[in-house]
Every structure is written in C-alpha cells, then in structure tokens.
Design a protein around this motif. Structure first.
Motif, PDB file in Angstrom:
ATOM      1  N   THR A   1       3.177  -7.923  -0.363  1.00 26.66           N
ATOM      2  CA  THR A   1       3.186  -6.533  -0.818  1.00 26.66           C
ATOM      3  C   THR A   1       1.760  -6.073  -1.059  1.00 26.66           C
ATOM      4  O   THR A   1       1.015  -6.704  -1.799  1.00 26.66           O
ATOM      5  N   SER A   2       1.387  -4.973  -0.460  1.00 29.30           N
ATOM      6  CA  SER A   2       0.033  -4.440  -0.626  1.00 29.30           C
ATOM      7  C   SER A   2      -0.170  -3.900  -2.035  1.00 29.30           C
ATOM      8  O   SER A   2       0.777  -3.412  -2.666  1.00 29.30           O
TER       9      SER A   2
ATOM     10  N   GLY B   1      -0.287   2.030  -2.236  1.00 30.14           N
ATOM     11  CA  GLY B   1       0.941   2.751  -1.922  1.00 30.14           C
ATOM     12  C   GLY B   1       0.590   4.138  -1.427  1.00 30.14           C
ATOM     13  O   GLY B   1      -0.590   4.471  -1.246  1.00 30.14           O
ATOM     14  N   ARG B   2       1.601   4.969  -1.238  1.00 29.62           N
ATOM     15  CA  ARG B   2       1.372   6.327  -0.738  1.00 29.62           C
ATOM     16  C   ARG B   2       1.873   7.352  -1.740  1.00 29.62           C
ATOM     17  O   ARG B   2       2.895   7.157  -2.397  1.00 29.62           O
TER      18      ARG B   2
ATOM     19  N   VAL C   1      -3.308   7.667   0.387  1.00 29.90           N
ATOM     20  CA  VAL C   1      -3.150   6.255   0.026  1.00 29.90           C
ATOM     21  C   VAL C   1      -3.759   6.056  -1.352  1.00 29.90           C
ATOM     22  O   VAL C   1      -4.897   6.445  -1.608  1.00 29.90           O
TER      23      VAL C   1
ATOM     24  N   ARG D   1      -1.359   1.310  -6.290  1.00 29.17           N
ATOM     25  CA  ARG D   1      -0.043   1.292  -6.935  1.00 29.17           C
ATOM     26  C   ARG D   1      -0.201   1.386  -8.452  1.00 29.17           C
ATOM     27  O   ARG D   1      -1.053   0.692  -9.029  1.00 29.17           O
TER      28      ARG D   1
END
Length: 203
Positions: free
Chosen positions: A158-159, A162-163, A168, A171
């Motif tokens: 999981t990066s 996020g968006r 971008v 998170r």
C-alpha cells in the motif's frame, strides 16, 4: 489506526521493532535533474519536514548535506560518482546486485551514536515505471520514505500516498503517524513495540 497497525509500520523483516527519526535538521541535495525538478524535490521534502514539525537547514556541520537524492539511468553510473564509495561502502557490488534484481530504487540510512537518523541516501534509476510517474508524486513519496525509518514492508503493498480528486496527497493516516513520531515527548529511537502504543495514542 490501531496500535497493531502502527507497530507493523516499524517492524523489520526479522520481526523486531525499530523506530528512528532524524536527530538534526535536514539538508537535502539532489543530483541528476534540471532546476524545475530540483525545486519539486526540495519542495516535497520541505512539506513533509514541516508536517513533522522538524527543521531544515542550509548546511550540516558534519556532512554538508545529509539527504542526498540521485536520479540516473543505469546502476553502473553510481560507482563512477567521485567519493560516493566513501559514503556507501561496497557500492560497486551493491549496484551490481540491484542491477541484477531489476531494482529501480534504493535507500540507505546512517545513524548517530544514539541510533537516530543523521543521513539518508536515495537512489532512483529512472526506468519506464519511474519515468511515467509525475515528478511531484515521486518526490513526495521519497520525502515520506526518508522522514522516518519505516519497516521494509511498511509500504510494500500500500502506497503512503492517496488521491484527493486529481491531486496526489499524503494519506491522512500516514501524515498523522509522521506528526506523532516527532512529538518531542517521544524518544528519537525505540526498539520496544510498546512505543507503537504511545504513537497510536497521539494519532
């Protein structure tokens, strides 16, 4: 984010817990990019450092610059960089291993006598995958990856990004961990998993 989730972010491959943050102001220097990309990378570092409540500086008294980011096309280029072998021991064999595995990035940390981070080195081989990534996204991801000593598997699936619409962003849960990690009440280095509970209590 639960204490168990926080603990996993700082768990090593051998199952041990190890947390470390920077003990000194961060002084970034970037190699292999144009001025526009340089500004993007330094801007991302500054944004994450500000989020953490940490500091940047113009120079590090011991190293000059203590966060070095290298952009290049082939791992074979790195051993040719003057004096880099002094900063990264066994650089040539390391580059050979990374080339053989097809790796497109590598990070190395150096620590002070207490175990806190005193320097970090980021190597980015601009293959097709990284070249397609917007500079802002790549820069923010790397800034997050070096602000703390995360576990090797922390972002494996999981990066940390996020968006929000078209943008971008970092998170919110990871941003909260970074802020909590630099709480002056907490130690700069910890190897007891109970530290994760102290972190989680500040999220």
């Amino acid at each position: 984010m639960t204490p168990d989730q926080v603990q996993r972010l700082f768990t090593r491959k051998d199952g041990s817990y190890l947390f470390a943050r920077w003990s000194r102001p961060i002084v970034p220097v970037v190699f292999g990019v144009d001025d526009a990309t340089l500004a993007v990378v330094k801007g991302a570092v500054e944004a994450v450092v500000t989020l953490a409540g940490h500091r940047m500086a113009e120079t590090d008294p011991e190293l000059g610059a203590n966060l070095m980011v290298f952009f290049f096309r082939d791992w074979a280029e790195l051993p040719q960089v003057p004096n880099l072998e002094r900063l990264i021991p066994d650089l040539a064999p390391l580059c050979a291993r990374l080339a053989a595995s097809g790796a497109n990035q590598y990070r190395a940390f150096r620590f002070d006598a207490t175990g806190a981070i005193k320097a970090a080195f980021v190597f980015l081989r601009m293959d097709a995958a990284l070249s397609e990534m917007p500079a802002e996204t790549l820069a923010l991801n790397e800034a997050v990856q070096v602000i703390l000593l995360w576990g090797e598997e922390a972002f494996a699936t999981t990066s940390p990004l996020g968006r929000a619409g078209e943008a971008v962003i970092l998170r919110p849960d990871i941003a909260a961990v970074i802020r909590a990690a630099y709480d002056k009440v907490l130690p700069a280095v910890a190897s007891d998993p109970s530290h994760a509970y102290r972190l989680a209590a500040r999220l």
